[in-house]
Write an enzyme that holds these catalytic residues in place. Sequence first.
Site, PDB file in Angstrom:
ATOM      1  N   ASP A  24       0.821  -1.215   0.000  1.00 31.38           N
ATOM      2  CA  ASP A  24       0.000   0.000   0.000  1.00 31.38           C
ATOM      3  C   ASP A  24       0.852   1.260   0.000  1.00 31.38           C
ATOM      4  O   ASP A  24       0.317   2.370  -0.090  1.00 31.38           O
ATOM      5  CB  ASP A  24      -0.963   0.005   1.191  1.00 31.38           C
ATOM      6  CG  ASP A  24      -0.249  -0.154   2.518  1.00 31.38           C
ATOM      7  OD1 ASP A  24       0.285  -1.255   2.747  1.00 31.38           O
ATOM      8  OD2 ASP A  24      -0.226   0.797   3.310  1.00 31.38           O
ATOM      9  N   ASN A  25       2.180   1.110   0.090  1.00 34.46           N
ATOM     10  CA  ASN A  25       3.089   2.251   0.016  1.00 34.46           C
ATOM     11  C   ASN A  25       3.864   2.275  -1.294  1.00 34.46           C
ATOM     12  O   ASN A  25       4.897   2.947  -1.381  1.00 34.46           O
ATOM     13  CB  ASN A  25       4.073   2.227   1.188  1.00 34.46           C
ATOM     14  CG  ASN A  25       3.404   2.536   2.513  1.00 34.46           C
ATOM     15  OD1 ASN A  25       2.327   3.117   2.540  1.00 34.46           O
ATOM     16  ND2 ASN A  25       4.031   2.153   3.602  1.00 34.46           N
TER      17      ASN A  25
END
Length: 459
Positions: free
Chosen positions: A244-245
Amino acid sequence: MNWNFQNSYTELPDIYYSNVTPEDYANPKLLLFNNDLANELNLNFSNNEAEICNYLLGKNIKSNKFFSQAYAGHQFGNFTILGDGRAIFLGEHVNNKKRFDIQLKGSGKTPYSRNGDGKATLGSMIREYLVSEAMHYLNIPTTRALAVIITGEKVLRDRFEPGAILVRVAKSHIRVGTFQFGSLLKKRNEFDSLIEYTINRLYPELTNEINKYLHLFEKICKLQINLIINWMRVGFIHGVMNTDNMSLSGETIDYGPCAYLDQYNPKKVFSSIDKIGRYSFENQPKIALWNLARFAETILHLIDSNEKKAVKIVEEILLNYKKYFDLNWNLMMSKKLHLDFNNENENIIKEFLDLMHIYKLDYTNTFLELENNSLDKNIFEKWICKYNKLKFKKNTKINPNIIPRNHIIEKIIKDSYSNNYDLLYEFEKVIKQPYSNNDNKFKIPPSDSEKVYQTFCGT
């Protein structure tokens, strides 16, 4: 003041986002404002601090639809459903036909906050402002920071700290985790709308290509690998390379427990939550490929209707990009040593890095010492003899003089908590010229008492 909001993300199925209203703060204070970025975005702000704060916090935007994004992700290898737990989108500002997300980070609870308060500490927002702007001037793709606003509240972490909001600017906040979330949806058209939107927004040149989904994957692989090579060029450790980063725009995103190498150690980890070294300096290329494999899993059905064939295609691409990384890492390191590139440079590079590791030398300054012919001859004498027999090529803007050293960031944060911002404003100016040859106190490595061994996310 002239936001040109033309929102497109909210045209996606509403499963991908939730409408949210920013919290109201009685007495916000503008700590940092990025005039250079505001000018690049053609934003004409007044000189009134209260007006700027109100505008940046969305108080004067009556017709806009604020929202937070939903996504999933592998966090330290474990899959979970996530979302913007402390971020709200003001909108998408369009400037010269380019679209930029304008996001408030640390603005309060969202439907994805779980047990969190949705707030951010002043220290973590100062860190992201300075490090992201430093990355920009180091010529590394990154989200940017338009402002830091002190909320006037206290935020409870290990202790009470001043609360703050970062106004973040990005090409997009679509992540690998966004696609992981979309792949879980029951309706195929909900996922198809996401990938078509991503192509149209970020890579419109692929729209009419026959194998556009495969080409999308290849393009994202190349951007991510180039990004990691740039991180390693300057000794940057992201700290939390969860899926998610990883932004599909190819920008560095989410500066949590990030840090820069002082003493060179390829196994170095700063993040307080990385107990096993998953996201160490040397592991970043491997994790990037792992994350890309997770992205590929979400689009296998679009690459080929035969899943086994699609998997084979993806594996071949990832293998080729591993080779691409090795080649371009060698090229980058050759440039740092000012060598003409050839495959035989690998040994001289390895020996140089090994000496740095063994003698605990500073990653940034040792390359500068090489440029200035001031390497410690007691350490490098034999290496220099080999090095001088090779062919050279002078490269500019490859080895920075200034990086946002961890102890400097920590000193700035400590001073700021005492309402002393002199060092903050001084350093904000310095990071805009990282390749300047001027002598500067910010080039000095930390003393033993100044060394930073762990960094924290601030959530």
